[in-house]
Every structure is written in structure tokens, then in C-alpha cells.
Design an enzyme around this catalytic site. Sequence first.
Site, PDB file in Angstrom:
ATOM      1  N   PHE A 137      -9.544  -2.816   7.476  1.00  0.00           N
ATOM      2  CA  PHE A 137      -8.612  -2.898   6.344  1.00  0.00           C
ATOM      3  C   PHE A 137      -8.303  -4.367   6.026  1.00  0.00           C
ATOM      4  O   PHE A 137      -7.866  -5.116   6.890  1.00  0.00           O
ATOM      5  CB  PHE A 137      -7.324  -2.141   6.667  1.00  0.00           C
ATOM      6  CG  PHE A 137      -6.483  -1.896   5.455  1.00  0.00           C
ATOM      7  CD1 PHE A 137      -6.814  -0.886   4.567  1.00  0.00           C
ATOM      8  CD2 PHE A 137      -5.382  -2.682   5.176  1.00  0.00           C
ATOM      9  CE1 PHE A 137      -6.056  -0.654   3.434  1.00  0.00           C
ATOM     10  CE2 PHE A 137      -4.611  -2.458   4.040  1.00  0.00           C
ATOM     11  CZ  PHE A 137      -4.954  -1.441   3.173  1.00  0.00           C
ATOM     12  N   ASP A 208      -3.798  -1.775  14.968  1.00  0.00           N
ATOM     13  CA  ASP A 208      -3.131  -1.324  13.746  1.00  0.00           C
ATOM     14  C   ASP A 208      -3.204   0.203  13.693  1.00  0.00           C
ATOM     15  O   ASP A 208      -4.292   0.783  13.643  1.00  0.00           O
ATOM     16  CB  ASP A 208      -3.821  -1.953  12.528  1.00  0.00           C
ATOM     17  CG  ASP A 208      -3.058  -1.703  11.237  1.00  0.00           C
ATOM     18  OD1 ASP A 208      -2.421  -0.642  11.115  1.00  0.00           O
ATOM     19  OD2 ASP A 208      -3.126  -2.565  10.341  1.00  0.00           O
ATOM     20  N   TYR A 233       4.627   4.591   5.434  1.00  0.00           N
ATOM     21  CA  TYR A 233       4.541   5.454   4.250  1.00  0.00           C
ATOM     22  C   TYR A 233       3.326   6.360   4.210  1.00  0.00           C
ATOM     23  O   TYR A 233       3.104   7.055   3.224  1.00  0.00           O
ATOM     24  CB  TYR A 233       4.617   4.624   2.953  1.00  0.00           C
ATOM     25  CG  TYR A 233       3.656   3.458   2.859  1.00  0.00           C
ATOM     26  CD1 TYR A 233       2.327   3.646   2.498  1.00  0.00           C
ATOM     27  CD2 TYR A 233       4.081   2.157   3.100  1.00  0.00           C
ATOM     28  CE1 TYR A 233       1.454   2.579   2.390  1.00  0.00           C
ATOM     29  CE2 TYR A 233       3.221   1.075   2.991  1.00  0.00           C
ATOM     30  CZ  TYR A 233       1.908   1.295   2.638  1.00  0.00           C
ATOM     31  OH  TYR A 233       1.048   0.235   2.548  1.00  0.00           O
ATOM     32  N   LYS A 234       2.499   6.335   5.251  1.00  0.00           N
ATOM     33  CA  LYS A 234       1.320   7.204   5.253  1.00  0.00           C
ATOM     34  C   LYS A 234       1.699   8.524   5.932  1.00  0.00           C
ATOM     35  O   LYS A 234       2.486   9.280   5.392  1.00  0.00           O
ATOM     36  CB  LYS A 234       0.154   6.467   5.888  1.00  0.00           C
ATOM     37  CG  LYS A 234      -0.294   5.308   4.982  1.00  0.00           C
ATOM     38  CD  LYS A 234      -1.311   4.384   5.570  1.00  0.00           C
ATOM     39  CE  LYS A 234      -1.640   3.278   4.570  1.00  0.00           C
ATOM     40  NZ  LYS A 234      -2.262   2.112   5.184  1.00  0.00           N
ATOM     41  N   ARG A 382     -12.221   9.632  -0.382  1.00  0.00           N
ATOM     42  CA  ARG A 382     -11.482   9.957   0.853  1.00  0.00           C
ATOM     43  C   ARG A 382     -10.679  11.236   0.655  1.00  0.00           C
ATOM     44  O   ARG A 382      -9.942  11.383  -0.323  1.00  0.00           O
ATOM     45  CB  ARG A 382     -10.518   8.822   1.212  1.00  0.00           C
ATOM     46  CG  ARG A 382     -11.174   7.501   1.472  1.00  0.00           C
ATOM     47  CD  ARG A 382     -10.204   6.531   2.130  1.00  0.00           C
ATOM     48  NE  ARG A 382      -8.944   6.410   1.409  1.00  0.00           N
ATOM     49  CZ  ARG A 382      -7.906   5.704   1.846  1.00  0.00           C
ATOM     50  NH1 ARG A 382      -7.975   5.097   3.035  1.00  0.00           N
ATOM     51  NH2 ARG A 382      -6.797   5.612   1.139  1.00  0.00           N
TER      52      ARG A 382
HETATM   53  C1  LIG Z   1      -1.943   0.879   4.723  1.00  0.00           C
HETATM   54  C2  LIG Z   1      -2.334  -0.193   5.686  1.00  0.00           C
HETATM   55  C3  LIG Z   1      -1.623  -1.375   5.745  1.00  0.00           C
HETATM   56  C4  LIG Z   1      -0.460  -1.608   4.798  1.00  0.00           C
HETATM   57  O1  LIG Z   1       0.051  -2.873   4.871  1.00  0.00           O
HETATM   58  P1  LIG Z   1       1.433  -3.204   4.139  1.00  0.00           P
HETATM   59  O2  LIG Z   1       1.635  -4.616   4.426  1.00  0.00           O
HETATM   60  O3  LIG Z   1       2.484  -2.337   4.770  1.00  0.00           O
HETATM   61  O4  LIG Z   1       1.251  -2.900   2.701  1.00  0.00           O
HETATM   62  C5  LIG Z   1      -2.006  -2.324   6.686  1.00  0.00           C
HETATM   63  N1  LIG Z   1      -3.049  -2.104   7.518  1.00  0.00           N
HETATM   64  C6  LIG Z   1      -3.757  -0.966   7.473  1.00  0.00           C
HETATM   65  C7  LIG Z   1      -4.879  -0.743   8.424  1.00  0.00           C
HETATM   66  C8  LIG Z   1      -3.439   0.018   6.545  1.00  0.00           C
HETATM   67  O5  LIG Z   1      -4.154   1.138   6.492  1.00  0.00           O
END
Ligand SMILES: *Cc1c(COP(=O)(O)O)cnc(C)c1O
Length: 423
Positions: A137, A208, A233-234, A382
Site C-alpha cells: 500500500f 500494517d 474505518y475498514k 476487489r
Molecule cells: C487504508 C490503509 C491505510 C490508510 O491510511 P490513512 O493514513 O489512515 O488514510 C494505510 N495503510 C494501509 C495498508 C491501508 O490499507
Amino acid sequence: MRAEQPHGSPESSPTREDCLALDRSDSLAWARDEFVLPRDVIYLDGNSLGAMPKVMPARIDTCLREEWGNGLIRSWQDAGWIDAPMRVGAKIAPLVGADPGEVIVTDSTSINVYKLLFGALHALPGRTTILTIEGDFPTDSYVAEGLIRTLGKGHRLLRAKAGDLQRSVDSDTAVVLFTHVDYRTGRMHNVAEVTRAAHAHGALVLCDLSHSAGAVPVDLEAWGVDLAVGCGYKYLNGGPGAPAFLYVRRGLQDVIANPLTGWMGHADTFAFADAYVPATGIRRYLCGAPVILGVDALECALDAWAGIRIADVRAKSIALTELFIQLVDGSAELRELSIVSPREPADRGSQVTLQHEASREIVGALSDRLVLTDYRPPDLIRFGFAPLYLRFVDVWDAVRHLSAVMTGDEWQAKRGAPLRFVP
Ligand SMILES: *Cc1c(COP(=O)(O)O)cnc(C)c1O
């Protein structure tokens, strides 16, 4: 890939009746009723933005009218605002195999990556490498590169192929930064193995958990993980832009420094002293005042987990993704789509990704049919399976819609059409 998998062998495909029966015997079926889900929408994007708990509006209303409106400044104490980051962190702890006091809710995932990467580099000053996975990511590596530039000390970010991660750790590695479940393919990494390899070379691990917390079992302590971050938020359903969480193994909390030394992480915030002294424990990773509305919403969402065992969530997640794969394999209309997620459930998170050169158009056509998925460039679709509120029959209906989209001219009609922005 599934070249060897024959398409269109319906004799093995479950029927819609079979799926309804699976829903009737689902021990988590009741949880769906705790969430707001629009009628007719099949929501397969809970891996990107979780659904809203039904109690959320009333809870936020209380926070606004009673705590803020009536309580005013008194609510920092009376409504527990000042302790909210630690209190809500303690509610996430059991979902990730941590103790209360090892998890805190604060900032965004990106900012927490920054803080913990700094802490790791600072703790191992002789080492120059942050090791990560190619294609992981992007915010995590963007932040790593930004930190390296800010420090200006010649650190470097090294990207290994996923399968080469363990082999790529060496005595120059300060920290291994990687996502437990890959956001594109849903591939789940063996965190314990990566951690063992990192520790064998004296490196730290920053994992992460954005795509795993609330969807798959996470056992940070058993796996020996040093540092972790994750998204609110996921699968945790904290609402759009919900605050994130951060984990630092207890034994490292005196060693991992927070570079953003704000007043909320001070040992005695309200002494207003000139000199910064970090708080002991997890509170030192705070910077400024917590965003109470966001933290409160996340707490409300976490309360929906009461009485839910993550082992049951995982079992349902596997059943949902296996069903989806079986139905896709069994549909002759879907032969042009390939499954890029691991077929072995143990290697897969709670998502299945399909590949097609027209993935963008297919996602648009599915959305017109109220089947919400998302598109990742260049050619991936996805499908996220949030076990708390997704039914087996939703999976069956979604595959039927997908088959209809592939058979008719709906996706061709989407060529060149603007796609709704999906973060
Ligand atoms: C969704 C996600 C984020 C989100 O980062 P924010 O700073 O909270 O917007 C970070 N890392 C991964 C792997 C994600 O899937």
C-alpha cells in the site's frame, strides 16, 4: 491464476437455496441487524469503508448535545474525553492479540507509520535500511521516503518481492515495514515468520494491520511483533476517516521515541512546563488533542464487537470467500476473469480479487446494479467480504450480477465513462 480450473461445471455449484440455508445456520447472522445497509445494495467494499452501526447516530448525537453542548469543557473529565485514546485502544487490543496499554487510538495510519518508523530508526542508529514489499500500500512507502528525506542521514527504502522479504533482511535492516494482508491481492503474509527473520538479524518489525484488524485473527504478542499500525474505518467500521491505531510492544515503549512531541504525549500535559518529558507507556505516542467525535464514533463501532469471537468471524470469512471462488469457477460467463487472490484460504484475507482488462468498466456496471466493489489499477476488481454484515445469499446474488454484466453489453457501455472516485 486458474488456467487449470474448468469454468462452467455447475454440478458442483451451490444454488441460491443452498446459500439461504447457509445464512439460516450462520451463528453471526444476527450481527447484520446491528448495521445500516441500504435495501437492495450488495456491499462488497467493507474492506475499504465499513458499514455504519445502527446505534452510531444516537451515540454521536449524545456526544454533541450532552457532552459538548451541555458538558462543555467539563467533558474532558466527566465524559472521559481525555482518556479516550487509551480507552478505545484497549478495546482494539483483544482484536490484535495485544494487552491494554499496548494500543492507542490516534492520528491516521500514515502519521502513525511516520512516528513508528522514526522510532525504529532512532532506536537502531547504526542501520540504514527500511525494508518493505514491492507494490505494498503506497502511503506506507511514501511516508517512509518522506521521513528519510526529513532525516537527511542517508537512510534508504529497499523494496523486496513479497516472497523474498525474509531473505532480504540483513544486518543493515533497521525495520521491516509490511502490510499483513495485501490490499490488492488479499494475500496474507506469515507475520510470525517475517518477524523471526527480522529478529534473527536484529531488525524491528512494523506491521500494517489495515486490512486485517477485524477480519482475520491477529496475535501480535504470539508473533513477537514489535510495532504495528492499523486503520479504523475498514473492518472496524469507525466511519470515514476514523482515527487509526498504533501498537508498541510493552518492552519497547521506553525505546521507541515519538518524533511528534506534542503536549498530549507529555508526562504531565497540564503542568505546561517548558521542557518536554515523554509520558510513560503508550500515551507517549499521542501528539495533539484527540479528535473526540472520531474517537467516539470508533468506540461506538468497537462496542458492536461485544460477544463476537474473531475465530467465528474468520470461519465465516473463509466460507464467504470460498463460496465466491466456487461460484466464479462454476460460471461459464466469467471465464475471462481470473482470480488473483490465493486459492489457499490460509493465505488469503477477507477479500477476493479478480482480474480483467476492463475491470474499471465492470466495477461501474456492477455499481449500476447496486453491487458495490472497487477498482484498483490497472486491471483489478476487489470484492471485500465483511463477515459481520454480509450474507451468503449476497455472494450468490453478486456473482449472478457479475455474470449478467459479463454476458450483456453493460460494461462495454461504460467505456470512457468517468468512474466514481473510490478511495
Ligand atoms: C487504508 C490503509 C491505510 C490508510 O491510511 P490513512 O493514513 O489512515 O488514510 C494505510 N495503510 C494501509 C495498508 C491501508 O490499507
